[in-house]
Design an enzyme around this catalytic site. Structure first.
Site, mmCIF file in Angstrom:
data_model
loop_
_atom_site.group_PDB
_atom_site.id
_atom_site.type_symbol
_atom_site.label_atom_id
_atom_site.label_comp_id
_atom_site.label_asym_id
_atom_site.label_seq_id
_atom_site.Cartn_x
_atom_site.Cartn_y
_atom_site.Cartn_z
ATOM 1 N N TYR A 195 -16.705 13.433 41.217
ATOM 2 C CA TYR A 195 -16.677 14.191 40.007
ATOM 3 C C TYR A 195 -15.477 13.348 39.281
ATOM 4 O O TYR A 195 -14.466 13.236 39.487
ATOM 5 C CB TYR A 195 -16.366 15.809 40.225
ATOM 6 N N LYS B 20 6.272 34.837 56.032
ATOM 7 C CA LYS B 20 5.576 35.483 54.952
ATOM 8 C C LYS B 20 4.268 34.541 54.961
ATOM 9 O O LYS B 20 4.572 33.254 55.261
ATOM 10 C CB LYS B 20 6.377 35.729 53.526
HETATM 11 C C1 LIG Z 1 10.555 32.648 51.153
HETATM 12 C C2 LIG Z 1 12.096 33.313 51.125
HETATM 13 C C3 LIG Z 1 12.997 32.554 52.049
HETATM 14 C C4 LIG Z 1 12.539 31.344 52.827
HETATM 15 O O1 LIG Z 1 12.677 30.182 51.981
HETATM 16 P P1 LIG Z 1 12.598 28.673 52.792
HETATM 17 O O2 LIG Z 1 13.281 27.923 51.634
HETATM 18 O O3 LIG Z 1 11.095 28.441 52.768
HETATM 19 O O4 LIG Z 1 13.480 28.607 53.846
HETATM 20 C C5 LIG Z 1 14.075 33.231 52.302
HETATM 21 N N1 LIG Z 1 14.690 34.334 51.577
HETATM 22 C C6 LIG Z 1 13.591 34.659 50.461
HETATM 23 C C7 LIG Z 1 14.283 35.761 49.840
HETATM 24 C C8 LIG Z 1 12.252 34.482 50.232
HETATM 25 O O5 LIG Z 1 11.657 34.950 49.303
#
Ligand SMILES: *Cc1c(COP(=O)(O)O)cnc(C)c1O
Length: 354
Positions: A241, A5
């Site tokens: 800034y 994602k």
């Molecule tokens: C984002 C996500 C993961 C992956 O998490 P990491 O800690 O980055 O490995 C796994 N399961 C769900 C439900 C998530 O939303």
């Protein structure tokens, strides 16, 4: 499952999805419909599972257009959503695979909370819906990196008990149901959390979230720009800034064509030039950054590479270093549109070619 994602956590979904497929992963985890399209356009036909509750609009878009999206498995956490999905399935004359989410990990985001009156009845009712099929039972942990092992083990055991109850009361076959609970931190801290599948993102990209993470993880992302101009300023001047930096000697500043709008926290502290760790002077501007190169100004030329994340010579800056020195949560450190930048995620080239 490899979780890709958010553009594979800004590492570049297009490249990494192919690497994941070649490496032999069984599942791909996404959240957005657009990610499904990208994955399908790469010709990847692995099962895809969405890792949050989708809105009705997202659901009807995907499940009424299977020729475009293929099959997407949905995480479900309430009965209404399941009824809606089953109706969509019936309209399309197909079965939609779902993963029942439980709130064992205490996210209170996606899952049935088994202590709520009615949860068990809802789950039994969803199992009877004609056009959905329970492919998995899952949970997600809110504090896998910080809770004690004792607490985590207790919650993992609770998940197991609840999942087993659903399987036996619902007349499911254990071998037909994927149990999955662990993302990166839980997976490395609690082996009992592995069940049938783990859902990994962070450690896949070589980032340590917890000290128990395997040695030898290599951060795959590097982020660099170049020296745009070199400017002299006198002792006593303030920089940037908010004037958060005052020069304590006559100084040379390298001006970089990169600012916080390109992705890093405004209070990022260091960069690497010529293999040396140099200080960023003042705050990052929106589109520019000033770096104090007084000690090495004779070597530095316009166009020289400046590394924010990654290795140069014997020095390395990791995403964790930036998170720690800026007080920015790890997952917020890089908010980069890789395509827009002189940023390069380094992938095993051979794998991509294949
Ligand atoms: C984002 C996500 C993961 C992956 O998490 P990491 O800690 O980055 O490995 C796994 N399961 C769900 C439900 C998530 O939303």
């Amino acid at each position: 499952m490899v979780v890709i994602k958010t553009d594979a956590y800004n590492n570049g979904l297009e490249h990494l999805a192919k690497v994941a497929e070649f490496a032999g992963v069984d599942y791909i985890g996404i959240t957005e419909n657009s990610e499904v399209l990208k994955i399908r356009s790469l010709g990847i036909i692995l099962p895809i599972c969405r890792l949050r509750l989708a809105s009705p609009k997202e659901l009807s878009t995907v499940h009424s257009n299977s020729q475009l999206y293929g099959n997407v498995e949905e995480m479900v956490g309430n009965l209404n959503m399941c009824r809606f999905l089953s109706k969509l399935g019936a309209e399309q004359n197909k079965i939609i695979n779902v993963h029942i989410s439980l709130n064992s990990g205490r996210m209170s985001r996606d899952g049935f909370d088994m202590s709520c009156p009615g949860s068990k009845d809802s789950i039994m009712a969803l199992l009877k819906l004609k056009n959905i099929c329970v492919k998995g039972i899952m949970t997600h942990f809110a504090n896998a990196d910080t809770d004690s092992l004792e607490i985590l083990k207790k919650l993992v055991a609770e998940f197991k008990t609840d999942a087993e109850w659903i399987i036996s009361e619902g007349g499911l076959k254990r071998k037909d149901v994927l149990l999955h609970a662990a993302a990166s931190s839980l997976a490395v801290r609690i082996p009992e959390s592995h069940f049938d599948m783990v859902r990994l993102a962070t450690i896949t990209y070589g980032i340590k979230t917890v000290k128990e993470a395997p040695e030898g993880l290599k951060q795959i992302l590097s982020l660099y720009t170049c020296v745009g101009q070199i400017m002299p300023f006198p002792k006593g001047n303030v920089v940037g800034y908010g004037s958060t930096c005052q020069l304590d000697r006559d100084s040379y500043l390298a001006i970089l064509p990169f600012g916080w709008s390109n992705g890093l926290p405004r209070n990022t502290k260091y960069a690497l030039i010529h293999g040396q760790k140099v200080k960023i002077a003042g705050r990052l501007c929106m589109n520019a950054t000033m770096v104090d190169i007084t000690d090495i100004h004779e070597q530095v030329k316009k166009g020289d590479q400046v590394v924010f994340i990654g290795k140069q010579g014997n020095e390395t800056i990791t995403i964790d270093d930036i998170s720690e020195s800026t007080g920015t949560p790890l997952n917020l450190v890089i908010q980069i549109d890789v395509g827009k930048l002189n940023a390069a995620a380094r992938y095993p080239k051979k794998l991509i070619d294949k």
